[in-house]
Write an enzyme that holds these catalytic residues in place. Sequence first.
Site, PDB file in Angstrom:
ATOM      1  N   ASP A 103       0.663  -1.466  -0.002  1.00  0.00           N
ATOM      2  CA  ASP A 103      -0.208   0.266  -0.524  1.00  0.00           C
ATOM      3  C   ASP A 103       0.557   1.226  -0.116  1.00  0.00           C
ATOM      4  O   ASP A 103       2.165   1.647   0.402  1.00  0.00           O
ATOM      5  CB  ASP A 103      -1.011   0.197   0.847  1.00  0.00           C
ATOM      6  CG  ASP A 103      -2.245  -1.029   1.124  1.00  0.00           C
ATOM      7  OD1 ASP A 103      -1.929  -1.688   0.491  1.00  0.00           O
ATOM      8  OD2 ASP A 103      -2.900  -0.802   1.713  1.00  0.00           O
ATOM      9  N   HIS A 248       3.284  -2.258   3.093  1.00  0.00           N
ATOM     10  CA  HIS A 248       3.430  -0.942   2.287  1.00  0.00           C
ATOM     11  C   HIS A 248       5.143  -0.554   2.482  1.00  0.00           C
ATOM     12  O   HIS A 248       6.270  -1.525   2.403  1.00  0.00           O
ATOM     13  CB  HIS A 248       3.779  -0.151   4.024  1.00  0.00           C
ATOM     14  CG  HIS A 248       2.033  -0.206   3.878  1.00  0.00           C
ATOM     15  ND1 HIS A 248       1.522  -1.362   5.060  1.00  0.00           N
ATOM     16  CD2 HIS A 248       1.524   0.241   4.401  1.00  0.00           C
ATOM     17  CE1 HIS A 248       0.737  -1.214   6.024  1.00  0.00           C
ATOM     18  NE2 HIS A 248      -0.126   0.370   5.331  1.00  0.00           N
TER      19      HIS A 248
END
Length: 281
Positions: A103, A248
């Site tokens: 992400d 992430h």
Amino acid sequence: MKNDQMAPTRRTLLRLAAGLGAATVVRLVAADSAGTPFRRPVPPPAASAGPRTAVAQARPLAYRLRPMTADNPPPYRPATPPVRTRPFEELPGIGRAMVLSFDDGPDPAYTPHILDTLRKHDVRAMFFVCGEMAHDNEDLVRRIADEGHTVGNHSWTHPLVTTLSRAGVTDELGRTSDVIEKLTGAPPLWYRAPYGAWNRNSFEIGAALGMEPMAWTVDTLDWTEPGTDSIVRRVREGAAPGVVVLSHDAGGNRSQSVAALRRYLPGLLGEGYRITVPHRR
């Protein structure tokens, strides 16, 4: 995140109107080299808000390079009901396979290293990009798509979507879908709410834009920078068929996320897991 704002583009409004006007049947499929059809999953429980992390789209997502798996993916299931009330948290029935997702990117400091590791092991992942990051790193978005990974929508500025009006949600998701389509040639078919915070507006507007909601099963908590060993341990302990792993590639110092991937990915493959991505046709 920058807070530049503009009205939704004409293309976004037209796509919303088309999505709300007719229900389209699509099939969800996974790049599963075993060729085993998915079972119809039981709707998962609602995802809780977490750290950063359809009327369905008529046009298919076509990778511009050959798939990294040998066989064509099998059919999954019709996307019904058209507007979901819970996101996908796992993908049951895909055999001994897992989904890796990243992400907040792309970030030129970390995303290229993640892509290099995935390419080294000939696997694909999902990248839920923020629109402003995609706008500032266009070549990286193109590389993600060109190397066969799934580019998902993670909003434009990573806001808490549950605090936005419908117009605000439309702006955040619509602008991001537009920039992804501009850079990759196809609009995204998946989206993930920032912080894992979903509400009716996000489900309805995401569906009208042709996207399915994707959450996660295993949270690495890499955003807290807990140490490479901790990230590796969470992935290895949470590994199971059908799980979706959240990591992430932007939003802070992600060097631990990069190092952890280099360690746990070969370990998962050595244990017989396939790393796959869901997509639709």
